[in-house]
Design a protein around this motif. Structure first.
Motif, mmCIF file in Angstrom:
data_model
loop_
_atom_site.group_PDB
_atom_site.id
_atom_site.type_symbol
_atom_site.label_atom_id
_atom_site.label_comp_id
_atom_site.label_asym_id
_atom_site.label_seq_id
_atom_site.Cartn_x
_atom_site.Cartn_y
_atom_site.Cartn_z
ATOM 1 N N ARG A 1 -10.673 -26.701 -104.083
ATOM 2 C CA ARG A 1 -9.250 -27.004 -103.964
ATOM 3 C C ARG A 1 -9.051 -28.227 -103.077
ATOM 4 N NH1 ARG A 1 -4.850 -24.671 -100.639
ATOM 5 N NH2 ARG A 1 -2.942 -24.713 -101.869
ATOM 6 N N THR B 1 8.482 -25.105 -108.186
ATOM 7 C CA THR B 1 7.353 -24.176 -108.335
ATOM 8 C C THR B 1 7.628 -23.084 -109.347
ATOM 9 O OG1 THR B 1 7.973 -22.629 -106.550
ATOM 10 C CG2 THR B 1 6.639 -24.556 -105.941
ATOM 11 N N SER C 1 2.639 -23.585 -108.063
ATOM 12 C CA SER C 1 1.622 -24.226 -107.239
ATOM 13 C C SER C 1 2.303 -25.252 -106.353
ATOM 14 C CB SER C 1 0.580 -24.916 -108.135
ATOM 15 O OG SER C 1 -0.122 -25.911 -107.432
#
Length: 341
Positions: A81, A310, A315
């Motif tokens: 990530r 979102t 996200s």
């Protein structure tokens, strides 16, 4: 008309399969699976779908291994990530230039969407830019096959995708289109704005006035539908989206509050959050962390409009990419307009 008992329907459905055994199941595609047979019966009982016709459609598709690989989370999500890597995919010169062309071509439609839904053009353009690069990359997966693969072969989210499969079949019938003809993403998202079937049925609009909703071919419908989606999820006209922040102390407790704004900026400041200006001291916000391995974490305060973005994709990386692309689009457009004689 009196409906046949479910057990009898399932028996009749089984008799539609021309072959039996392993080879027969392969030839029958999805239609040979017991869970799919039950789903077909359910669609008949709830919505009047023809069993034989639906069985033939499911027989024409089979579990898609590429879809099932794509939907699985990374083996090591914490290591993979990266905000900076994610941002570079969407906030870059190519998408900014493409956004300028899209805005120039569809400016009047974007203005109409803003007047009706209160969403500024740059946000609508940025969402379409992030989703499909302004309609260039709408996906090449058969949506029926993708949704069926996820509904019947991906247990973690089977219920969600069965719901989307149901909505997709209803949507295709309403629009007079064969579900086998519709292409989209590996997750079943469709068209220029990449709406899931349930979102298309609930939020999409006929913005070009041709008495049909076509998110695959009508950019006008896509623009209006994005605006309506955001408005229906609570977009506040003229309100801010997000501001940079710094943090004194451990962010864990504030991050645990989630991305839905709950505390005011003033309350967040009392807990160690530092922002450049306090014009929005009484506005609810949430602390957003944008993590990049081996780099300092970026912190922002996300307001209600950030949270609304979102709802399109849950996200914070996605919402921040949309916001920053929108800001870049607006800045370039304003500079070009001001430079004109």
């Amino acid at each position: 008309m009196k409906r046949l008992p479910t057990a009898l329907l399932l028996g009749l459905l089984g008799s539609l399969s021309p072959l039996s055994g392993h080879a027969g199941q392969a030839a029958a595609g999805f239609s040979g699976e017991p869970a799919v047979k039950a789903f077909i019966v359910s669609m008949h009982e709830q919505y009047g779908f023809d069993i034989a016709h639906l069985t033939r459609q499911f027989a024409a598709i089979q579990p898609n291994a590429t879809v099932l690989r794509a939907i699985r989370p990374p083996a090591e999500p914490a290591k993979q990530r990266s905000w900076q890597r994610y941002r570079q995919r969407f906030v870059n010169p190519r998408r900014v230039e493409g956004g300028q062309r899209f805005w120039n071509e569809h400016g009047a439609i974007l203005q109409r969407a803003e007047a009706i839904y209160g969403v500024p053009p740059e946000i609508i353009v940025a969402i379409i830019g992030v989703e499909t690069e302004y309609g260039q990359n709408m996906g090449s997966f058969g949506v029926l096959e993708a949704l069926a693969s996820l509904a019947f072969h991906y247990p973690p989210r089977a219920d969600f995708f069965r719901g989307e499969l149901e909505q997709f079949l209803l949507m295709a019938r309403e629009n007079g289109v064969s579900p086998l003809e519709i292409k989209g993403s590996y997750a079943g998202a469709i068209g220029i704005p990449q709406f899931m079937p349930s979102s298309q049925r609930r939020y999409a609009v006929d913005f070009d006035g041709d008495d049909r909703i076509d998110l695959r071919r009508s950019t006008t419908d896509a623009i209006g539908s994005v605006g309506r989606f955001l408005q229906q999820h609570g977009w506040q006209k003229g309100a801010p989206v997000a501001v940079p922040a710094r943090l004194n102390g451990d962010p864990a407790a504030l991050l645990a509050e989630g991305i839905k704004p709950a505390l005011t900026v003033r309350q967040l400041e009392a807990r160690g959050v530092v922002v450049a200006a306090d014009d929005d001291a009484d506005r609810p916000a949430a602390l957003i962390d944008l993590v990049t391995p081996d780099e300092a974490t970026e912190y922002w305060l996300g307001f209600d409009n950030f949270y609304v973005i979102t709802r399109y994709n849950r996200s914070s990386f996605y919402a921040m990419s949309v916001f920053q692309l929108a800001e870049a689009l607006r800045e370039v457009r304003d500079n070009r307009l001001s430079a004109r004689p």
